[in-house]
Each structure stands twice: as structure tokens, then as C-alpha cells.
Write a protein that holds these residues in place. Sequence first.
Motif, short mmCIF file in Angstrom:
data_model
loop_
_atom_site.label_atom_id
_atom_site.label_comp_id
_atom_site.label_asym_id
_atom_site.label_seq_id
_atom_site.Cartn_x
_atom_site.Cartn_y
_atom_site.Cartn_z
N GLY A 76 0.79 -1.22 0.00
CA GLY A 76 0.00 0.00 0.00
C GLY A 76 0.83 1.27 0.00
N ALA A 77 2.07 1.18 -0.47
CA ALA A 77 2.93 2.36 -0.58
C ALA A 77 2.61 3.04 -1.92
N LEU A 78 1.50 3.76 -1.93
CA LEU A 78 0.91 4.24 -3.17
C LEU A 78 1.76 5.26 -3.92
N ARG A 79 2.38 6.20 -3.21
CA ARG A 79 3.18 7.21 -3.89
C ARG A 79 4.42 6.59 -4.54
N CYS A 80 5.09 5.72 -3.81
CA CYS A 80 6.27 5.05 -4.38
C CYS A 80 5.88 4.12 -5.54
N GLN A 81 4.76 3.47 -5.40
CA GLN A 81 4.29 2.59 -6.48
C GLN A 81 4.06 3.41 -7.76
N TYR A 82 3.36 4.51 -7.61
CA TYR A 82 3.07 5.37 -8.76
C TYR A 82 4.36 5.92 -9.39
N LEU A 83 5.26 6.43 -8.54
CA LEU A 83 6.51 6.99 -9.07
C LEU A 83 7.39 5.92 -9.68
N SER A 84 7.37 4.71 -9.13
CA SER A 84 8.13 3.61 -9.73
C SER A 84 7.61 3.30 -11.13
N GLU A 85 6.29 3.32 -11.27
CA GLU A 85 5.68 3.07 -12.59
C GLU A 85 6.08 4.15 -13.59
N LYS A 86 5.98 5.40 -13.18
CA LYS A 86 6.33 6.51 -14.08
C LYS A 86 7.81 6.49 -14.42
N LEU A 87 8.65 6.22 -13.43
CA LEU A 87 10.09 6.17 -13.66
C LEU A 87 10.45 5.01 -14.59
N GLU A 88 9.80 3.88 -14.41
CA GLU A 88 10.03 2.73 -15.30
C GLU A 88 9.71 3.12 -16.75
N GLN A 89 8.60 3.80 -16.95
CA GLN A 89 8.21 4.22 -18.30
C GLN A 89 9.24 5.17 -18.89
N SER A 90 9.69 6.13 -18.11
CA SER A 90 10.68 7.09 -18.59
C SER A 90 12.01 6.41 -18.92
N CYS A 91 12.39 5.42 -18.09
CA CYS A 91 13.63 4.69 -18.36
C CYS A 91 13.52 3.89 -19.65
N ASN A 92 12.38 3.28 -19.86
CA ASN A 92 12.17 2.52 -21.11
C ASN A 92 12.21 3.43 -22.33
N GLN A 93 11.80 4.69 -22.15
CA GLN A 93 11.83 5.67 -23.24
C GLN A 93 13.17 6.40 -23.31
N GLN A 94 14.02 6.18 -22.33
CA GLN A 94 15.33 6.82 -22.21
C GLN A 94 15.22 8.35 -22.24
N ASP A 95 14.22 8.86 -21.54
CA ASP A 95 13.97 10.30 -21.43
C ASP A 95 14.75 10.83 -20.23
N GLU A 96 16.00 11.24 -20.47
CA GLU A 96 16.92 11.57 -19.39
C GLU A 96 16.45 12.73 -18.51
N VAL A 97 15.81 13.74 -19.09
CA VAL A 97 15.34 14.88 -18.31
C VAL A 97 14.25 14.43 -17.34
N THR A 98 13.29 13.67 -17.84
CA THR A 98 12.20 13.20 -16.99
C THR A 98 12.71 12.18 -15.98
N ILE A 99 13.64 11.33 -16.39
CA ILE A 99 14.22 10.35 -15.47
C ILE A 99 14.81 11.06 -14.26
N SER A 100 15.57 12.10 -14.51
CA SER A 100 16.21 12.83 -13.42
C SER A 100 15.17 13.44 -12.47
N GLN A 101 14.14 14.06 -13.02
CA GLN A 101 13.09 14.67 -12.19
C GLN A 101 12.35 13.61 -11.39
N GLN A 102 11.97 12.53 -12.06
CA GLN A 102 11.20 11.49 -11.39
C GLN A 102 12.04 10.73 -10.38
N TYR A 103 13.30 10.55 -10.66
CA TYR A 103 14.18 9.85 -9.72
C TYR A 103 14.29 10.65 -8.42
N LYS A 104 14.44 11.95 -8.53
CA LYS A 104 14.53 12.79 -7.32
C LYS A 104 13.24 12.73 -6.52
N ALA A 105 12.10 12.78 -7.20
CA ALA A 105 10.81 12.67 -6.52
C ALA A 105 10.66 11.29 -5.88
#
Length: 122
Positions: A76-105
Motif C-alpha cells: 500500500g505504498a501508493l506514492r512510491c508505487q506510482y513513481l516507480s511506474e512513471k520512472l520505469e516508463q521514462s527509463c524505457n523511453q530513455q527520457d533523461e530529463v524526466t528520469i532525473s526529475q522522477q528519480y529525485k521525486a
Amino acid sequence: MIDWQTLQEKLPLLDEYHLQRMEQELGPSVFARLLRLFIEDGQQLGKTLELAFLDHSWAQMALSCHSLKSACGSYGALRCQYLSEKLEQSCNQQDEVTISQQYKAWQSALAATLVAAQDRLK
């Protein structure tokens, strides 16, 4: 459309209803043991993800995020679950700017989630 930053801020760190249900179903001692494992795994996966981020290993980050997404959902760690999903998507797209922002969050959310889980054990 709501962006990921706005939405993640609205999500709870831990879904208390989910945790209470787990504790009732498993019993207090089993629940506490599993929550300690979640904290340990979160710390370890956090280190793994940090190393992959520093190495710009987007594929490794995506794999770690996939595991984190599942583990966070189970507790039930909802915020981390959501951010993990978004970060996974950005990593698969190799979107370095978004990866950096999402990783910090994600780092901030993980740290706060682990503290909240630790407090839940007290």
C-alpha cells in the motif's frame, strides 16, 4: 490533464486501510515481520536504483522500478508505487530529463515511506 508531479503529491505514502487489513489477516507479529522486510528491501532496492541512476543504466533502472512497483503495491505504498511506474516508463523511453526529475521525486517519496513504515511498527 494532471501531470505526474501534481498527482504524486496527492497520493498517500501508505494506505492505512490496506495496512490495517493486512495486519488483521496476518496477525500482528507476521505483519510486523513482513513490514520490516519491506523496509529492508526498500533500502536495498533504493541503493540498487541509485547505482543504476549514477551509471545512466536506464535498462537496469527500469528493471528495479518494475520490482519496486510490485513490492510497493503489496504494502500500500501508493506514492512510491506510482513513481516507480512513471520512472520505469521514462527509463524505457530513455527520457533523461524526466528520469532525473522522477528519480529525485522517487528518492524523496521512498525515504518518507520507509520512515512512515518504521513509525507504523512502533
